[in-house]
Design an enzyme around this catalytic site. Structure first.
Site, PDB file in Angstrom:
ATOM      1  N   CYS A  77      13.926  15.441  32.293  1.00  0.00           N
ATOM      2  CA  CYS A  77      14.505  14.229  32.877  1.00  0.00           C
ATOM      3  C   CYS A  77      13.901  12.984  32.237  1.00  0.00           C
ATOM      4  O   CYS A  77      14.175  12.688  31.081  1.00  0.00           O
ATOM      5  CB  CYS A  77      14.359  14.253  34.396  1.00  0.00           C
ATOM      6  SG  CYS A  77      15.446  13.073  35.237  1.00  0.00           S
ATOM      7  N   GLU A 111      11.746  22.868  37.048  1.00  0.00           N
ATOM      8  CA  GLU A 111      10.613  23.151  37.941  1.00  0.00           C
ATOM      9  C   GLU A 111      11.024  23.227  39.408  1.00  0.00           C
ATOM     10  O   GLU A 111      10.238  23.680  40.256  1.00  0.00           O
ATOM     11  CB  GLU A 111       9.519  22.091  37.753  1.00  0.00           C
ATOM     12  CG  GLU A 111       9.783  20.740  38.404  1.00  0.00           C
ATOM     13  CD  GLU A 111      10.728  19.833  37.627  1.00  0.00           C
ATOM     14  OE1 GLU A 111      10.890  18.673  38.048  1.00  0.00           O
ATOM     15  OE2 GLU A 111      11.307  20.276  36.617  1.00  0.00           O
ATOM     16  N   HIS A 128      15.886  19.421  36.039  1.00  0.00           N
ATOM     17  CA  HIS A 128      14.558  19.733  36.584  1.00  0.00           C
ATOM     18  C   HIS A 128      14.379  21.246  36.755  1.00  0.00           C
ATOM     19  O   HIS A 128      14.573  21.780  37.847  1.00  0.00           O
ATOM     20  CB  HIS A 128      14.364  19.040  37.936  1.00  0.00           C
ATOM     21  CG  HIS A 128      14.242  17.564  37.860  1.00  0.00           C
ATOM     22  ND1 HIS A 128      13.025  16.914  37.832  1.00  0.00           N
ATOM     23  CD2 HIS A 128      15.184  16.595  37.786  1.00  0.00           C
ATOM     24  CE1 HIS A 128      13.217  15.609  37.756  1.00  0.00           C
ATOM     25  NE2 HIS A 128      14.520  15.389  37.732  1.00  0.00           N
TER      26      HIS A 128
END
Length: 200
Positions: free
Chosen positions: A78, A172, A170
């Site tokens: 990002c 994660e 994202h």
């Protein structure tokens, strides 16, 4: 294997959890000295102008670029993607310039227009990758040395250039660790210490 996670802003804890799930150790990075001994570095999401200012305030820009030139793999997600670009469309904000690409900020709208979708990322296998886009950028254009890994509605949202990896979303924030594992593969091959290609 020890991976640094830039811990100035954004979901750095979530990246550390993803790395742990992949069997890698991690260290939060806020000062130049904390880059020493790393096998890779992750630059997480956040607000790219604020992150750039903080990186400048903490004296991190030069040391990160220097380590990257020496072969340190870097993964930007990002806002991290924006900071890794050679150019940011319509902006002169500070950036690392590690990848030969032009980034477009906030390309998918405001925070309330954030979304999730399933992406085809062939380098990760046939199974679709669940991607979380939060005020996400995209890659407007790439140079000849950049490999496009994924697109969403024709927009480039994931790319790789040598040991550098960038994602507009994202990874994660999901349970799918394949993109982190792809990055760790680049980190594991770092022992040859071949110089990386820097575009800026």
């Amino acid at each position: 294997m020890l991976i640094g996670v830039l811990a100035l802003q954004g979901a750095f804890i979530e990246h550390q959890r993803a790395l742990a799930a992949c069997g890698a150790q991690s260290r939060q990075v806020r000062k130049p000295g904390q880059l020493d001994g790393l096998d890779g570095l992750i630059i997480p999401g956040g607000e790219s102008t604020t992150m750039g200012k903080l990186m400048n305030d903490f004296g991190l820009f030069g040391p990160i670029v220097s380590r990257a030139k020496e072969g340190l793999p870097v993964f930007g997600t990002c806002a991290g993607l924006i900071l890794m670009a050679r150019e940011i469309a319509g902006s002169e904000q500070p950036r690392l310039g590690l990848m030969d690409m032009v980034a477009e900020r906030n390309a998918f709208g405001r925070q309330v227009e954030s979304f999730e979708t399933d992406l085809a990322v062939p380098v990760l296998g046939e199974e679709l990758f669940r991607a979380v886009f939060i005020r996400a950028p995209y890659i407007l254009e790439t140079g000849p040395g950049v490999e496009v890994l994924a697109r969403f509605k024709e927009k480039i949202v994931c790319a790789r250039q040598g040991r550098f990896l960038a994602a507009a979303f994202h990874p994660e924030l999901t349970g799918d660790k394949r993109l982190h594992q792809l990055f760790l593969t680049a980190c594991a091959s770092r022992q040859d210490r071949a110089p990386a290609v820097i575009t800026a």
